[in-house]
Design a protein around this motif. Structure first.
Motif, PDB file in Angstrom:
ATOM      1  N   THR A   1      -2.363   1.541  -0.988  1.00 28.02           N
ATOM      2  CA  THR A   1      -1.830   0.966  -2.075  1.00 28.02           C
ATOM      3  C   THR A   1      -2.929   1.275  -3.102  1.00 28.02           C
ATOM      4  OG1 THR A   1      -2.889  -1.003  -1.306  1.00 28.02           O
ATOM      5  CG2 THR A   1      -0.373  -1.174  -1.301  1.00 28.02           C
ATOM      6  N   ARG A   2      -4.031   1.691  -2.711  1.00 28.47           N
ATOM      7  CA  ARG A   2      -5.143   2.268  -3.405  1.00 28.47           C
ATOM      8  C   ARG A   2      -5.286   3.792  -3.931  1.00 28.47           C
ATOM      9  NH1 ARG A   2     -10.350   0.395  -1.602  1.00 28.47           N
ATOM     10  NH2 ARG A   2      -9.363   0.674   0.401  1.00 28.47           N
ATOM     11  N   GLY A   3      -4.108   4.456  -3.387  1.00 31.91           N
ATOM     12  CA  GLY A   3      -3.908   5.932  -3.537  1.00 31.91           C
ATOM     13  C   GLY A   3      -4.876   6.811  -2.886  1.00 31.91           C
ATOM     14  N   GLN A   4      -5.464   6.332  -1.675  1.00 26.32           N
ATOM     15  CA  GLN A   4      -6.550   7.097  -1.030  1.00 26.32           C
ATOM     16  C   GLN A   4      -5.953   8.054  -0.160  1.00 26.32           C
ATOM     17  OE1 GLN A   4      -9.035   3.615  -0.266  1.00 26.32           O
ATOM     18  NE2 GLN A   4     -10.565   4.261  -2.015  1.00 26.32           N
TER      19      GLN A   4
ATOM     20  N   GLY B   1      -4.078  -0.879   2.968  1.00 25.28           N
ATOM     21  CA  GLY B   1      -5.250  -0.883   1.737  1.00 25.28           C
ATOM     22  C   GLY B   1      -5.478   0.553   1.064  1.00 25.28           C
TER      23      GLY B   1
END
Lengths: 423, 307, 292
Positions: A106-109, A103
């Motif tokens: 994929t959200r670039g965090q 998660g």
């Protein structure tokens, strides 16, 4: 008023992001200055290694202070997600599981570490395959430091009473089932169960992916049928405790095992420490042992499944370079020895590290051979949609195990629902 | 005149005061609460409702989605299941809890010995740890050796239900636990309301020769209607939002048998990171609850007695 | 006597029936109450029993209600394993402040909604009630972002500001205020009393049961709140008792015996408050002598 707010937030988010990027670009430069790192962890009060590793690092690097942000373990990933969505600049994020990792990734965090790893010249092969499991589209976003594997626990007293030989490090699931049936005796409150499957989906589904031909992210799940048939038939014959009652009674696997009600328990290596502590406290007094996780027919002995705990760096962190130096230590051989000395299995399992682990008082004599593995497969693989798959698998597992649907119908239902997921 | 207008209060005797002063006085009462409520609750809330028309993963740029989230809902099987489960929960939980709490309040408003003890006792499940409540309830209804099923088999029931471990009975088990846990809470509101009924009404009725039932029907029940209205609205809303109790008792299972809307919202937002879609489901929940509340407001004008 | 007559619709009226029947009715009432009380106390009894066990026996079936070897040490362990005292103090501080603020702001607003006429009143009230309908899980992320803008994350002030202005409190008190007869207020207005005077000298004294109710509900809600502190409090010295309880639940197993011991200790203030405020439920208009 409301739409104004919406606009503000809508505009603020990208602005904040740009600002953070600028800060990070300049922030990394001053390495020798006093640095304060923040790191998210769970179970701080009851898990000694968090603080031990921090102390070991800050002893060598007096210019660094590390603040541990403790979060309730069951809600850990949810809280981290809220923090990151709110723009928190916590530096190091402990990655608890693969859905959480996938998660954030994929959200670039969290940021890719490839360049850091190349510069620091880290040998990823030390992690015996774990680094490859964390790699997604050529990039790795976290370094593993702890890795638990699935093994078989057994109650020696029950085996002795039944005059049966202890489980070996080379046992197939078929042999496991036959042995469990022989070990089951008695009835009512005194009943001894041959084996115990905890209510987790993984207890039944891990054996189905041990052969490496399938993973739990699939299109056709019929490969799971043989194991489900074995477990439901054992449940029907009273060889293992009833799933519905374990669930309704909120019964944790440690209770039946420590109470001497079950002969064999397939479970993760994290349970070793808890068993030693309970035995030292006098909670139970029977001798117990561990063996390698059973394997399917035709699969090499020593093939097991495992979980990874790793460390990632927040994209919004202002001290990314310092943060990397810290996680590099945490996941190094040196860090692994600290971890092993406290009774935990590190991701690096070189002979010298395993020696430290085996020397911990109370660890069964079989540990050194039983913990030697040939192949470790991840419980859940990296996949952008792994959360949705897990949800479906959990729900249908429950239906099959409570007998609400047959094994065949349950698997057909998984196939149907998985096909409807957005690709 | 809005359709929601409540029964107007009596006209004030001092009609000389200007509209402005009246408004200023009214707002001076409301503002301390309104300011805080507006900033810390209403604004985030409105923002999240606007998200229903957006796509947002909680990290990257928010993008416009229009009605896409709502059309997706039509194809979402788990949404349909959780909506049905939620409605079933509301339909069972609201009337049962109301009847039980009113009964308890009437019983415990009498001058009984040990009344304080009983009141505290009945409030207890509400403050007890939710884990303890779930464990005890599941223990009473334990499939093989639980007390309930032991009694049922003694009565000759061949295959007693497997309660929370059964797809067919899990929802009923959760409802029963919910009624049991909530009735002491709402009993307190009824008890407080019973204290507000002027004794003079009963004295007058006694003079007119009313019997116990008539007094209950024509004095107690009408005088309790503001409380009943409050409880029916709050209980309906709380039932639509049920989350914690289901999570600890069944986790939404077996399968999706007790999956309710808020569980689905939670999973959508925090497991799948679809905050926009989660908001759109919340929007549906909101519209349903508001619809029912407006109906209850209408009913209130017909049956609530405020004097 | 009047209350007894009207409310004992389950038992029978004394005036007309024989004394025997009356006694039977009482007996049945008590029998019903005692059975009900037993079922209500079961979780409490289980908590006591579990808190005195070894962890492995907590979920063992059939339940051993009286542990053969009670583990009294559980009650000392909870104070040493985690900083329980600090958590207790933090919970107490938050509960007292939030409850007092909520009582003030809610009763003020409720008076306007119940007894004053002003434009937009009904719509505003609907917005209040409507806000209760939205699950917190939906707006907690926007709320968190907002709190970060104010730089209030990881402070008690964030929780105070989030919970001090509750729509629930306004709604609850409004319903009680509405049932107080307007005649009393109008009489006071004719005597030249201001709205503030009416609020403080007539409404509040008449609403003790309602205020006691809100005090109990708010205190219990704040005391038992888990999600709010979970998201807003990071520092160990700021955490509350509910976060402390969860510290006994670890990644791979939980010390339910310790949880139950700690939960029981944390219940003491709640029960004490309930017993303290109980008397207000028997003291309303009926006994204060105001009869409209």
């Amino acid at each position: 008023m409301a739409s104004l707010f919406n606009q503000r937030i809508g505009k603020l988010l990208p602005v904040a992001l740009v600002l953070i990027l600028i800060f990070t670009a300049f922030g990394g430069a001053s390495a020798q200055d006093q640095v304060n790192l923040r790191m998210t962890v769970w179970d701080l009060a009851t898990t000694p290694y968090w603080q031990a590793l921090v102390d070991a690092y800050t002893a060598q690097n007096p210019n660094v202070t590390i603040e541990l942000v403790d979060i309730a373990s069951a809600e850990y990933q949810n809280v981290v997600n809220v923090m990151l969505s709110g723009g928190d600049d916590v530096d190091v994020i402990t990655v608890k599981d693969i859905p959480g990792y996938s998660g954030m990734l994929t959200r670039g965090q969290i940021i890719p570490l490839n360049d850091y790893i190349k510069t620091a010249n880290i040998d990823l092969s030390l992690y015996s395959g774990a680094a490859e499991e964390l790699t997604y589209e050529g990039s790795i976003y976290a370094l593993p430091f702890r890795s638990d594997i699935w093994i078989l626990y057994y109650n020696k007293a029950i085996f002795d009473a039944a005059s049966l030989p202890y489980p070996t490090n080379d046992m197939t699931w078929t042999e496991f089932e036959a042995l469990a049936r022989k070990l089951t005796t008695g009835s009512g409150a005194d009943k001894i169960y041959g084996a115990h499957f905890h209510t987790w989906r993984s207890t039944v589904q891990l054996p189905t992916v041990q052969d490496g031909k399938n993973i739990v992210i699939a299109e056709d799940y019929s490969f799971m049928a043989p194991t489900y048939n074995m477990v439901t038939s054992m449940q029907h014959d009273g060889i293992i405790m009833d799933y519905g009652e374990l669930k309704a009674g909120n019964i944790h696997y440690s209770g039946p095992f420590k109470n001497g009600q079950v002969a064999m328990l397939p479970m993760g290596s994290w349970f070793i420490g808890s068993l030693i502590a309970a035995q030292n406290k006098g909670e139970f007094d029977f001798p117990w042992g561990i063996a390698t996780y059973p394997h399917p027919d035709g699969v090499k002995a020593g093939t097991t499944a495992g979980t990874l705990t790793s460390l990632a760096i927040n994209k919004a962190s202002k001290n990314q370079d310092a943060a990397f130096r810290f996680i590099q230590f945490y996941s190094s051989v040196e860090g692994a020895k600290v971890l092993a000395s406290l009774g935990n299995l590190p991701a690096i399992r070189t002979p010298e590290v395993l020696e430290v682990f085996a020397a911990v008082s109370g660890v069964p004599a079989e540990a050194q051979t039983a913990l030697q593995t040939t192949t470790v497969r991840l419980e859940l693989p990296m996949h952008p949609n792994v959360g949705s798959y897990e949800q479906i698998l959990n729900e249908e597992h429950e239906l099959i195990m409570t007998g609400s649907v047959s094994v065949e119908d349950g698997i057909a239902e998984i196939n149907r629902r998985v096909a409807e997921l957005p690709k | 005149m809005s359709i929601l207008s409540l029964k107007p209060t009596n006209t004030h005797p001092s009609k000389r005061r200007s509209q402005f002063t009246k408004l200023a006085i009214a707002y001076s009462f409301i503002l301390p609460n309104l300011i805080g409520f507006l900033i810390f609750t209403l604004i985030p809330m409105v923002f999240s409702l606007i998200l229903a028309f957006m796509n947002w993963d909680g990290a990257n740029q928010i993008s416009w989605a229009g009605l896409e989230n709502f059309s997706q809902m039509l194809r979402d099987e788990t949404f349909r299941i959780s909506l049905g489960n939620t409605i079933a929960f509301v339909a069972l939980n609201v009337p049962l809890t109301m009847a039980a709490s009113l009964g308890l309040a009437l019983l415990l408003n009498q001058p009984l010995r040990g009344r304080n003890f009983f009141r505290t006792t009945f409030f207890f499940p509400y403050v007890a740890s939710l884990v303890a409540v779930a464990v005890v309830w599941n223990m009473l209804f334990f499939p093989s050796a639980g007390p309930v099923n032991s009694v049922l088999s003694m009565l000759g029931v061949q295959n007693p239900p497997r309660w929370s471990a059964s797809v067919d009975w899990a929802m009923l088990t959760v409802v029963m636990a919910s009624v049991w846990r909530g009735m002491g809470y709402y009993m307190i509101i009824y008890l407080a309301a019973l204290q507000n009924i002027p004794t003079i009404l009963y004295e007058a009725a006694a003079v007119d020769g009313a019997d116990t039932w008539q007094k209950f029907r024509y004095i107690t029940l009408p005088m309790l209607t503001p409380a009943t209205f409050f409880i029916s609205v709050m209980l309906t809303i709380a039932s639509f939002k049920v989350f914690d109790l289901v999570m600890v008792m069944t986790g939404g299972g077996p399968g999706r048998a007790t999956n309710v809307l808020v569980i689905h919202i939670f999973n959508t937002a925090f497991k799948e990171f679809r905050f926009g879609y989660a908001s759109s489901i919340a929007m549906v929940l909101f519209v349903m609850v508001i619809g029912i509340t407006v109906i209850q407001f209408y009913m209130e004008r017909r049956w609530v007695n405020y004097q | 006597m009047e209350r007894l007559l009207t409310l004992s619709f389950l038992s029978t009226s004394i005036t007309l029936r024989s004394l025997f029947k009356f006694k039977m009715g009482k007996l049945l009432t008590y029998a019903a109450l005692i059975i009900l009380a037993f079922f209500m106390l079961l979780p409490f009894l289980w908590m006591v029993s579990a808190s005195l066990k070894l962890d492995k026996d907590v979920f063992r079936f059939p339940i051993e209600w009286i542990p053969s070897k009670p583990e009294w040490s559980n009650y000392t362990t909870i104070w040493t394993r985690i900083p329980f005292m600090t958590f207790f103090g933090n919970s107490l501080k938050l509960t007292v402040i939030i409850t007092l603020l909520q009582l003030c702001t809610s009763s003020f607003a409720a008076y306007a909604f119940a007894k004053l006429k002003f434009p937009g009143r009904d719509w505003l009230f609907l917005a209040y009630v409507g806000s209760i309908a939205i699950p917190w899980q939906v707006y907690m992320v926007p709320q968190f972002i907002l709190m970060r803008q104010f730089d209030l994350v990881d402070s008690h002030l964030s929780l105070i500001l989030l919970q001090a202005f509750s729509a629930f409190g306004v709604f609850l008190l409004r319903q009680f205020f509405v049932s107080i007869p307007d005649d009393i207020l109008d009489a006071a207005r004719i005597d030249g009393m201001s709205e503030y005077g009416i609020f403080f000298r007539i409404m509040l004294p008449l609403s003790k049961p309602a205020l006691a109710t809100l005090t109990i509900f708010t205190s219990v809600a704040v005391w038992n709140d888990f999600m709010g502190p979970l998201i807003y409090l990071n520092s160990q010295n700021l955490k509350t008792i509910q976060l402390g309880l969860r510290m006994f639940i670890q990644q791979y197993g939980a010390d339910y015996a310790l949880i139950m011991a700690a939960a029981l200790v944390s219940l003491i203030p709640v029960i004490a408050l309930f017993l303290l405020l109980q008397r207000f439920f028997v003291e309303g208009i009926a006994s204060t002598g105001v009869k409209g």
